[in-house]
Design a protein around this motif. Structure first.
Motif, PDB file in Angstrom:
ATOM      1  N   ASP A   1     -10.679 -36.766  57.400  1.00  0.00           N
ATOM      2  CA  ASP A   1      -9.273 -37.053  57.155  1.00  0.00           C
ATOM      3  C   ASP A   1      -8.449 -35.810  57.483  1.00  0.00           C
ATOM      4  O   ASP A   1      -8.982 -34.725  57.703  1.00  0.00           O
TER       5      ASP A   1
ATOM      6  N   GLN B   1      -5.956 -32.659  56.614  1.00  0.00           N
ATOM      7  CA  GLN B   1      -6.014 -31.668  55.533  1.00  0.00           C
ATOM      8  C   GLN B   1      -4.637 -31.064  55.340  1.00  0.00           C
ATOM      9  O   GLN B   1      -3.898 -30.867  56.300  1.00  0.00           O
ATOM     10  N   TRP B   2      -4.291 -30.698  54.131  1.00  0.00           N
ATOM     11  CA  TRP B   2      -2.998 -30.076  53.875  1.00  0.00           C
ATOM     12  C   TRP B   2      -2.921 -28.704  54.534  1.00  0.00           C
ATOM     13  O   TRP B   2      -1.936 -28.337  55.121  1.00  0.00           O
TER      14      TRP B   2
ATOM     15  N   ASN C   1      -5.211 -28.442  61.008  1.00  0.00           N
ATOM     16  CA  ASN C   1      -5.261 -29.283  59.812  1.00  0.00           C
ATOM     17  C   ASN C   1      -5.611 -30.743  60.104  1.00  0.00           C
ATOM     18  O   ASN C   1      -5.424 -31.611  59.263  1.00  0.00           O
ATOM     19  N   ASN C   2      -6.096 -31.020  61.293  1.00  0.00           N
ATOM     20  CA  ASN C   2      -6.701 -32.302  61.660  1.00  0.00           C
ATOM     21  C   ASN C   2      -5.735 -33.492  61.649  1.00  0.00           C
ATOM     22  O   ASN C   2      -6.140 -34.611  61.378  1.00  0.00           O
TER      23      ASN C   2
END
Length: 195
Positions: free
Chosen positions: A23, A25-26, A151-152
């Motif tokens: 997922d 990421q922040w 961050n993906n």
């Protein structure tokens, strides 16, 4: 990955890629880190590289020089981020707060050269050889290496032509200029200088 998909010079470049199995990421966490063979001085260090980001509205792509402080904590020494909307900001303190460089932007699928000069008193950031931002040095710790993170949220970044140097080159005059030999002339791949 180091594929032959993009390169600013030559054939291969490091690819910091979107990871579909994870997922978003922040904070930027996906990527790689490189430790230098020996610590580099924060008093006189220059680091440069080329970067290409494939798309806007994806991930933030960060490159940070890091060290270890007196508490044995990893801290940023200097860092710069290709922000997902096309803006560019710097890491501006040990808490990774951001400072957006005025009028600094990046364009998708276009190579950009980044250079960071670290001295005991200042950090200077250059974009395509133009000074974009100067601030005071906020850590004053030895530089142990650098990381390349994202961050993906999507997209990829390619990095090429990493270069760093420590120390200042001498500017003293030669006592006997006749002892200086520079060859071959003309030069093709390698220039020899002997004193």
């Amino acid at each position: 990955m180091v594929p032959d998909e993009e390169a600013s010079d030559g054939t291969y470049a490091f690819k910091n890629a979107y990871e579909s199995g994870f997922d978003f990421q922040w904070l930027p966490i996906f990527g790689a880190a490189k430790n230098f063979d020996s610590p580099k001085s924060y008093e006189d260090f220059t680091f440069s590289y080329d970067v290409l980001v494939t798309e806007t509205n994806g991930a933030d792509f960060e490159v940070t020089l890091y060290g270890i402080d007196a508490n044995d904590d990893f801290v940023p020494v200097a860092g710069i981020v290709m922000e997902y909307q096309g803006f560019i900001y710097t890491i501006d303190n040990i808490n990774y707060s951001a400072f957006y460089i005025e009028d600094a932007t990046w364009t998708p699928n276009t190579w950009l050269n980044v250079k960071i000069e670290v001295t005991a008193s200042e950090l200077k950031y250059y974009l395509n050889d133009v000074l974009a931002y100067t601030r005071s040095n906020f850590t004053s710790v030895a530089i142990l290496g650098f990381n390349m993170l994202h961050n993906n949220y999507g997209g990829n970044a390619y990095y090429d032509n990493f270069s760093f140097e420590s120390g200042t080159l001498s500017v003293d005059d030669f006592e006997d200029a006749s002892a200086l030999r520079i060859y071959p002339n003309p030069v093709a791949n390698e220039l020899q200088i002997k004193c």
